[in-house]
Every structure is written in C-alpha cells, then in structure tokens.
Scaffold this motif. Structure first.
Motif, short mmCIF file in Angstrom:
data_model
loop_
_atom_site.label_atom_id
_atom_site.label_comp_id
_atom_site.label_asym_id
_atom_site.label_seq_id
_atom_site.Cartn_x
_atom_site.Cartn_y
_atom_site.Cartn_z
N SER A 109 0.84 -1.21 0.00
CA SER A 109 0.00 0.00 0.00
C SER A 109 0.87 1.26 0.00
O SER A 109 0.55 2.24 -0.69
CB SER A 109 -0.94 0.02 1.20
OG SER A 109 -1.87 -1.02 1.10
N ASP A 144 -3.83 -6.11 -5.29
CA ASP A 144 -5.27 -6.34 -5.34
C ASP A 144 -5.96 -5.13 -5.96
O ASP A 144 -5.77 -4.00 -5.53
CB ASP A 144 -5.79 -6.56 -3.90
CG ASP A 144 -7.25 -6.89 -3.87
OD1 ASP A 144 -8.07 -5.95 -3.93
OD2 ASP A 144 -7.58 -8.08 -3.79
N LYS A 145 -6.77 -5.37 -6.98
CA LYS A 145 -7.40 -4.25 -7.69
C LYS A 145 -8.36 -3.48 -6.80
O LYS A 145 -8.51 -2.28 -6.96
CB LYS A 145 -8.11 -4.73 -8.95
CG LYS A 145 -9.34 -5.54 -8.73
CD LYS A 145 -9.99 -5.90 -10.07
CE LYS A 145 -11.21 -6.71 -9.81
NZ LYS A 145 -12.43 -6.06 -10.14
N ASP A 146 -9.00 -4.14 -5.84
CA ASP A 146 -9.93 -3.44 -4.96
C ASP A 146 -9.21 -2.62 -3.89
O ASP A 146 -9.68 -1.56 -3.49
CB ASP A 146 -10.88 -4.44 -4.29
CG ASP A 146 -11.78 -5.13 -5.29
OD1 ASP A 146 -12.15 -4.47 -6.29
OD2 ASP A 146 -12.10 -6.31 -5.10
N LEU A 147 -8.07 -3.11 -3.42
CA LEU A 147 -7.34 -2.42 -2.36
C LEU A 147 -6.32 -1.40 -2.89
O LEU A 147 -6.11 -0.36 -2.28
CB LEU A 147 -6.58 -3.42 -1.50
CG LEU A 147 -7.42 -4.35 -0.63
CD1 LEU A 147 -6.52 -5.37 0.05
CD2 LEU A 147 -8.18 -3.55 0.40
N HIS A 148 -5.68 -1.72 -4.00
CA HIS A 148 -4.52 -0.93 -4.42
C HIS A 148 -4.68 -0.14 -5.70
O HIS A 148 -3.91 0.78 -5.95
CB HIS A 148 -3.31 -1.86 -4.57
CG HIS A 148 -3.01 -2.62 -3.34
ND1 HIS A 148 -3.13 -3.99 -3.27
CD2 HIS A 148 -2.65 -2.22 -2.10
CE1 HIS A 148 -2.82 -4.40 -2.07
NE2 HIS A 148 -2.52 -3.36 -1.34
N ARG A 150 -6.83 2.33 -8.07
CA ARG A 150 -7.95 3.28 -7.99
C ARG A 150 -8.56 3.51 -9.33
O ARG A 150 -7.97 3.57 -10.33
CB ARG A 150 -7.46 4.62 -7.43
CG ARG A 150 -6.89 4.45 -6.07
CD ARG A 150 -6.34 5.78 -5.61
NE ARG A 150 -5.43 5.49 -4.51
CZ ARG A 150 -4.57 6.32 -4.05
NH1 ARG A 150 -4.45 7.51 -4.55
NH2 ARG A 150 -3.79 6.02 -3.06
#
Length: 150
Positions: A109, A144-148, A150
C-alpha cells in the motif's frame, strides 16, 4: 567536501569446523557493519550525502547474503511509511533484490501510494514502481485491484 567510507572484510579460506570462533567473529563483524550501513541509509540529511547512501545500499546487498537484515523488519514494525520518504528511495531497491519479500508485501500500500502521490519525489516514485514490478513478478496476486488500484 569529500566523504570516504572504507570497509575491508576478510574470510579465511579454511575454517575449522569444530571451532565456530572465526566464522562467528566474521558474522559479528558483518552484523555490526550492516547496522552501521543501515544508520547511514536512514540517518538525517546531514548524516550522509546521497552518494554514500547509494554505496551503503550496495554494500548492504552484498553483505546480507540474500537475506533481509532484521533491522529493516524490526524498526517501525517494518512499516516503511514511518521512515523519511527522502531516505526510503535509497534502500527500497535493495530490499526487492533480497530473498525476503514479506516486507515488500507488507508495504505494498505504501509503494502504491508513493507511486501515485503527486507530492512524491521522482526518485521515490521510481523506487516504488521498480519494487511494485519486482513484487508483482514474484507474487502476481499481491496487488489487489480493490485495495490498491484506484
């Protein structure tokens, strides 16, 4: 102003297997040298100029035998966002080359934020991107596309 750093390590060709004295001594010296190099990498602005930090990072890579030195894991719980962002760019590339990728996964992140942040320096953005690429090559599911993304 010139800054000189000299390091000489000696490893005997033949170590006595029964006595761990010489190998233990080399290990202790290497450990102390790595600690001093770490201090050079993360120290304040007046502590070491960029050339010395680059040299220190190269020496850490060579002396650590492929394993991440423990102080990168232990300081700040391994959270690179706690370090001065002007210093992180010097040691991040070394960490991507060492065998322990847990620190990079833990800091994914931070890597993404440093890369996409408009306020970051170009050196930090480049270091973050190179580490992201190295990390995703080894661990494709780490990003991860959802976490990292935008």
């Amino acid at each position: 102003a010139f800054h000189y750093v000299t390091a000489t390590l000696f490893k005997p060709l033949q170590l006595n297997i029964r006595s761990s004295g010489p190998s233990r001594k080399i290990s202790e010296v290497t450990h102390r040298v790595l600690q001093e190099l770490f201090a050079l990498l993360v120290g304040g602005d007046g502590f070491a100029p960029p050339r010395i930090r680059l040299l220190s990072a190269a020496l850490v890579r060579e002396l650590s035998a492929g394993d991440t030195p423990y102080f990168f894991r232990d300081n700040f719980g391994g959270d690179f966002s706690q370090y001065d962002s002007n210093k992180v760019k010097y040691f991040m590339p070394v960490l991507s080359e060492l065998s322990n990728s847990k620190l990079l996964i833990q800091n994914i992140s931070n890597l993404v934020n440093w890369f996409v942040n408009d306020e970051g320096s170009l050196g930090l953005k480049m270091a973050a991107l190179s580490n992201l690429i190295a990390l995703v090559q080894r661990f494709p599911s780490a990003l991860d596309k959802d976490l990292h993304i935008r």
